[in-house]
Design an enzyme around this catalytic site. Sequence first.
Site, PDB file in Angstrom:
ATOM      1  N   HIS A  72      -5.931 -66.683  11.418  1.00 52.69           N
ATOM      2  CA  HIS A  72      -6.248 -67.930  12.019  1.00 52.69           C
ATOM      3  C   HIS A  72      -5.180 -69.196  11.492  1.00 52.69           C
ATOM      4  O   HIS A  72      -5.154 -69.172  10.271  1.00 52.69           O
ATOM      5  CB  HIS A  72      -7.524 -68.394  11.663  1.00 52.69           C
ATOM      6  CG  HIS A  72      -8.649 -67.699  12.590  1.00 52.69           C
ATOM      7  ND1 HIS A  72      -9.936 -68.006  12.724  1.00 52.69           N
ATOM      8  CD2 HIS A  72      -8.453 -66.619  13.492  1.00 52.69           C
ATOM      9  CE1 HIS A  72     -10.565 -67.434  13.742  1.00 52.69           C
ATOM     10  NE2 HIS A  72      -9.522 -66.232  14.086  1.00 52.69           N
ATOM     11  N   TYR A 200     -16.840 -75.601  12.537  1.00 53.00           N
ATOM     12  CA  TYR A 200     -17.654 -76.182  11.565  1.00 53.00           C
ATOM     13  C   TYR A 200     -18.213 -77.670  11.861  1.00 53.00           C
ATOM     14  O   TYR A 200     -17.252 -78.548  12.156  1.00 53.00           O
ATOM     15  CB  TYR A 200     -17.073 -76.643  10.210  1.00 53.00           C
ATOM     16  CG  TYR A 200     -16.543 -75.397   9.251  1.00 53.00           C
ATOM     17  CD1 TYR A 200     -15.315 -74.686   9.641  1.00 53.00           C
ATOM     18  CD2 TYR A 200     -17.398 -74.988   8.244  1.00 53.00           C
ATOM     19  CE1 TYR A 200     -14.938 -73.613   8.820  1.00 53.00           C
ATOM     20  CE2 TYR A 200     -17.013 -73.748   7.552  1.00 53.00           C
ATOM     21  CZ  TYR A 200     -15.796 -73.285   7.767  1.00 53.00           C
ATOM     22  OH  TYR A 200     -15.278 -72.141   7.144  1.00 53.00           O
ATOM     23  N   PRO A 292     -21.606 -71.745   0.819  1.00 54.71           N
ATOM     24  CA  PRO A 292     -20.704 -71.158   1.427  1.00 54.71           C
ATOM     25  C   PRO A 292     -19.807 -71.749   2.553  1.00 54.71           C
ATOM     26  O   PRO A 292     -18.705 -71.307   3.179  1.00 54.71           O
ATOM     27  CB  PRO A 292     -21.462 -70.086   2.519  1.00 54.71           C
ATOM     28  CG  PRO A 292     -22.801 -70.769   2.550  1.00 54.71           C
ATOM     29  CD  PRO A 292     -23.074 -71.549   1.208  1.00 54.71           C
ATOM     30  N   LYS A 296     -15.420 -69.704   0.265  1.00 54.99           N
ATOM     31  CA  LYS A 296     -14.813 -69.448  -0.882  1.00 54.99           C
ATOM     32  C   LYS A 296     -15.390 -68.247  -2.015  1.00 54.99           C
ATOM     33  O   LYS A 296     -14.564 -67.675  -2.755  1.00 54.99           O
ATOM     34  CB  LYS A 296     -14.775 -70.532  -1.978  1.00 54.99           C
ATOM     35  CG  LYS A 296     -13.991 -71.738  -1.368  1.00 54.99           C
ATOM     36  CD  LYS A 296     -12.555 -71.470  -1.438  1.00 54.99           C
ATOM     37  CE  LYS A 296     -11.474 -72.099  -0.644  1.00 54.99           C
ATOM     38  NZ  LYS A 296     -10.383 -71.503  -0.327  1.00 54.99           N
ATOM     39  N   TYR A 384      -8.678 -75.205   1.342  1.00 55.45           N
ATOM     40  CA  TYR A 384      -9.482 -74.313   2.262  1.00 55.45           C
ATOM     41  C   TYR A 384      -8.648 -72.996   2.223  1.00 55.45           C
ATOM     42  O   TYR A 384      -9.183 -71.551   2.217  1.00 55.45           O
ATOM     43  CB  TYR A 384      -9.334 -74.647   3.544  1.00 55.45           C
ATOM     44  CG  TYR A 384     -10.435 -73.599   4.482  1.00 55.45           C
ATOM     45  CD1 TYR A 384     -11.850 -73.844   4.684  1.00 55.45           C
ATOM     46  CD2 TYR A 384     -10.075 -72.428   5.277  1.00 55.45           C
ATOM     47  CE1 TYR A 384     -12.608 -73.163   5.508  1.00 55.45           C
ATOM     48  CE2 TYR A 384     -10.649 -71.949   6.087  1.00 55.45           C
ATOM     49  CZ  TYR A 384     -12.042 -71.984   6.118  1.00 55.45           C
ATOM     50  OH  TYR A 384     -12.925 -71.212   6.859  1.00 55.45           O
TER      51      TYR A 384
HETATM   52  P1  FAD Z   1     -22.193 -59.341  -5.131  1.00 55.83           P
HETATM   53  O1  FAD Z   1     -21.411 -59.254  -3.727  1.00 55.83           O
HETATM   54  O2  FAD Z   1     -23.409 -59.909  -5.238  1.00 55.83           O
HETATM   55  O3  FAD Z   1     -21.946 -57.944  -5.761  1.00 55.83           O
HETATM   56  C1  FAD Z   1     -22.894 -57.755  -7.114  1.00 55.83           C
HETATM   57  C2  FAD Z   1     -23.374 -56.253  -7.120  1.00 55.83           C
HETATM   58  O4  FAD Z   1     -23.927 -56.031  -8.241  1.00 55.83           O
HETATM   59  C3  FAD Z   1     -24.252 -56.002  -5.981  1.00 55.83           C
HETATM   60  O5  FAD Z   1     -23.806 -54.731  -5.158  1.00 55.83           O
HETATM   61  C4  FAD Z   1     -25.593 -55.647  -6.598  1.00 55.83           C
HETATM   62  O6  FAD Z   1     -26.359 -54.533  -6.076  1.00 55.83           O
HETATM   63  C5  FAD Z   1     -25.144 -55.339  -8.061  1.00 55.83           C
HETATM   64  N1  FAD Z   1     -26.107 -55.416  -8.959  1.00 55.83           N
HETATM   65  C6  FAD Z   1     -26.962 -56.405  -9.207  1.00 55.83           C
HETATM   66  N2  FAD Z   1     -27.664 -56.205 -10.325  1.00 55.83           N
HETATM   67  C7  FAD Z   1     -27.493 -55.081 -10.908  1.00 55.83           C
HETATM   68  C8  FAD Z   1     -27.606 -54.553 -12.156  1.00 55.83           C
HETATM   69  N3  FAD Z   1     -28.666 -55.009 -12.859  1.00 55.83           N
HETATM   70  N4  FAD Z   1     -27.240 -53.248 -12.398  1.00 55.83           N
HETATM   71  C9  FAD Z   1     -26.206 -53.017 -11.598  1.00 55.83           C
HETATM   72  N5  FAD Z   1     -25.778 -53.324 -10.542  1.00 55.83           N
HETATM   73  C10 FAD Z   1     -26.413 -54.536 -10.153  1.00 55.83           C
HETATM   74  N6  FAD Z   1     -19.679 -66.069   0.868  1.00 55.83           N
HETATM   75  C11 FAD Z   1     -18.997 -66.959   1.743  1.00 55.83           C
HETATM   76  O7  FAD Z   1     -17.695 -67.092   1.452  1.00 55.83           O
HETATM   77  N7  FAD Z   1     -19.596 -66.841   3.099  1.00 55.83           N
HETATM   78  C12 FAD Z   1     -20.853 -66.318   3.443  1.00 55.83           C
HETATM   79  O8  FAD Z   1     -21.285 -66.474   4.571  1.00 55.83           O
HETATM   80  C13 FAD Z   1     -21.642 -66.061   2.413  1.00 55.83           C
HETATM   81  N8  FAD Z   1     -22.782 -65.351   2.587  1.00 55.83           N
HETATM   82  C14 FAD Z   1     -23.597 -65.048   1.775  1.00 55.83           C
HETATM   83  C15 FAD Z   1     -24.964 -64.862   1.903  1.00 55.83           C
HETATM   84  C16 FAD Z   1     -25.828 -64.298   0.840  1.00 55.83           C
HETATM   85  C17 FAD Z   1     -27.096 -63.739   1.333  1.00 55.83           C
HETATM   86  C18 FAD Z   1     -25.084 -64.122  -0.502  1.00 55.83           C
HETATM   87  C19 FAD Z   1     -25.998 -63.517  -1.544  1.00 55.83           C
HETATM   88  C20 FAD Z   1     -23.700 -64.449  -0.827  1.00 55.83           C
HETATM   89  C21 FAD Z   1     -23.042 -64.865   0.198  1.00 55.83           C
HETATM   90  N9  FAD Z   1     -21.669 -65.496   0.195  1.00 55.83           N
HETATM   91  C22 FAD Z   1     -20.972 -65.731   1.143  1.00 55.83           C
HETATM   92  C23 FAD Z   1     -21.007 -65.301  -1.055  1.00 55.83           C
HETATM   93  C24 FAD Z   1     -20.123 -63.944  -1.137  1.00 55.83           C
HETATM   94  O9  FAD Z   1     -20.807 -62.851  -0.433  1.00 55.83           O
HETATM   95  C25 FAD Z   1     -20.018 -63.607  -2.829  1.00 55.83           C
HETATM   96  O10 FAD Z   1     -19.480 -64.639  -3.457  1.00 55.83           O
HETATM   97  C26 FAD Z   1     -19.613 -62.243  -2.934  1.00 55.83           C
HETATM   98  O11 FAD Z   1     -20.288 -61.174  -2.556  1.00 55.83           O
HETATM   99  C27 FAD Z   1     -19.250 -62.125  -4.659  1.00 55.83           C
HETATM  100  O12 FAD Z   1     -18.953 -60.881  -4.800  1.00 55.83           O
HETATM  101  P2  FAD Z   1     -19.677 -60.305  -6.147  1.00 55.83           P
HETATM  102  O13 FAD Z   1     -19.009 -58.815  -6.341  1.00 55.83           O
HETATM  103  O14 FAD Z   1     -19.355 -61.227  -7.342  1.00 55.83           O
HETATM  104  O15 FAD Z   1     -21.176 -60.061  -5.991  1.00 55.83           O
HETATM  105  C1  DHB Z   2     -18.587 -67.338   7.337  1.00 56.05           C
HETATM  106  C2  DHB Z   2     -19.054 -67.752   6.371  1.00 56.05           C
HETATM  107  C3  DHB Z   2     -18.523 -68.982   5.645  1.00 56.05           C
HETATM  108  O1  DHB Z   2     -19.061 -69.294   4.772  1.00 56.05           O
HETATM  109  C4  DHB Z   2     -17.503 -69.717   6.089  1.00 56.05           C
HETATM  110  O2  DHB Z   2     -17.189 -70.744   5.505  1.00 56.05           O
HETATM  111  C5  DHB Z   2     -16.846 -69.176   7.372  1.00 56.05           C
HETATM  112  C6  DHB Z   2     -17.019 -68.052   7.902  1.00 56.05           C
HETATM  113  C7  DHB Z   2     -18.524 -65.833   8.072  1.00 56.05           C
HETATM  114  O3  DHB Z   2     -19.749 -65.402   7.601  1.00 56.05           O
HETATM  115  O4  DHB Z   2     -17.909 -65.573   9.013  1.00 56.05           O
END
Ligand code: FAD
Ligand code: DHB
Length: 389
Positions: A72, A200, A292, A296, A384
Amino acid sequence: MRTQVAIIGAGPAGLTLGRLLEGAGIDAVIIEQRSAEYVLGRIRAGVLEQSSVDLLRQMGVNQRMDAEGIFHDGIELSFDGEMLRVNFNELIARRVMVYGQTEVTRDLMDARTASGAKSIYEAGDVHIHDFDGETPRVTFTKDGQTHQIECDFIAGCDGFHGVSRASVPPSAISLFERVYPFGWLGVLVDQPPVAEELIYAHHKRGFALCSMRSLTRSRYYVQVDSTEKAENWSDDRFWDELRARLNPDIAESLKTGPSIEKSIAPLRSFVAEPLRFGRLFLTGDAAHIVPPTGAKGLNMAIHDVMELATALQEFYGERSDAGINAYSGNVLENTWRTERFSWWMTQLLHTFPDSGDFGRRIQRADFDYLAASRIARQSLAENYTGFRA
Ligand code: FAD
Ligand code: DHB
């Protein structure tokens, strides 16, 4: 069992770190509490910065991304239905890619399976020990037995609710947090997106986001009160509310259908300091959370583990502590910059229960400034698409 790096969590941070270490010839084991299917069932982020795309390519997990990801050039902002396009490509010659977190996770999991690198899913009662000494350990249960892994380092990639950050003595860590009084209700639907780029939208009824996963699958969000429950939102109620917050022409062309996923994500800004405790490192959502709005969270997680993998490579390859000593400071600098941007986007686009007419006028002034000033749009574009100092 013994390994060089024990990685807690198989989200994007853990899987990316695993792949980077594998490429550097450093032995690592991933310990994840959930099943692989559960991890893949979580619908989360959708936008990749160019630097994340570049890293996935460098790691050789780009085949599907290059075929299915959609570049995009910019985004659309909408203020009470008035549209403003921010064209990143024209402003700063950078773009972003729409490719879902689920797909990134699947590609990394498949690559790990293909290479035979060790991952332990459905690990129960995960605990980390002795990270203030030279030989940290991880214990967990699996199939009714207790297991122990000895290692040189522990990478806490286990998200906001994980065990890694929780294992640090409270006196050794500072936490900075803002919880917003609303969340995002998200719906996934097998219909073409309403527009070519993400929209947005600020509206006095609340924020809305039109996003996508592909040319046939769309992702939509509306701001809801933090007390709301997804069960209280029928598909019809969701579509009506979304349409009410969009420009009328766009609302009219919205293609709706039965939701294939519907959930509420709370919004929070959160930073832990520092991010290294002896031989334990915090990365991704274990270290920080952004609302979100700026897309980021996933990109920050990838950035953190790039930094950590480089530091560990220096440690093993050159016997140098410089990288691991610099990890926390370097990551925190990027974290606070990104926290500021995500907070600002959230502030601009959401409806705040207590800010009143003054707050709305300030939001309008911010939007008008963006519309009038190329420099303001460039600043948005730079942040962004991912600013690195
Ligand atoms: P996570 O993806 O949370 O991975 C952590 C992993 O550790 C998980 O698989 C979990 O099961 C595991 N874990 C937890 N505790 C333990 C333990 N005690 N022992 C072993 N394993 C464990 N970001 C955006 O930019 N846009 C979005 O729309 C967006 N939507 C989101 C919606 C939700 C509900 C959440 C929670 C986050 C969202 N985010 C979004 C943020 C983005 O998804 C996260 O920043 C990203 O997943 C971070 O990655 P991570 O690997 O650090 O953590
Ligand atoms: C999506 C989520 C976001 O937080 C964003 O800023 C843009 C896109 C998504 O889930 O597609």
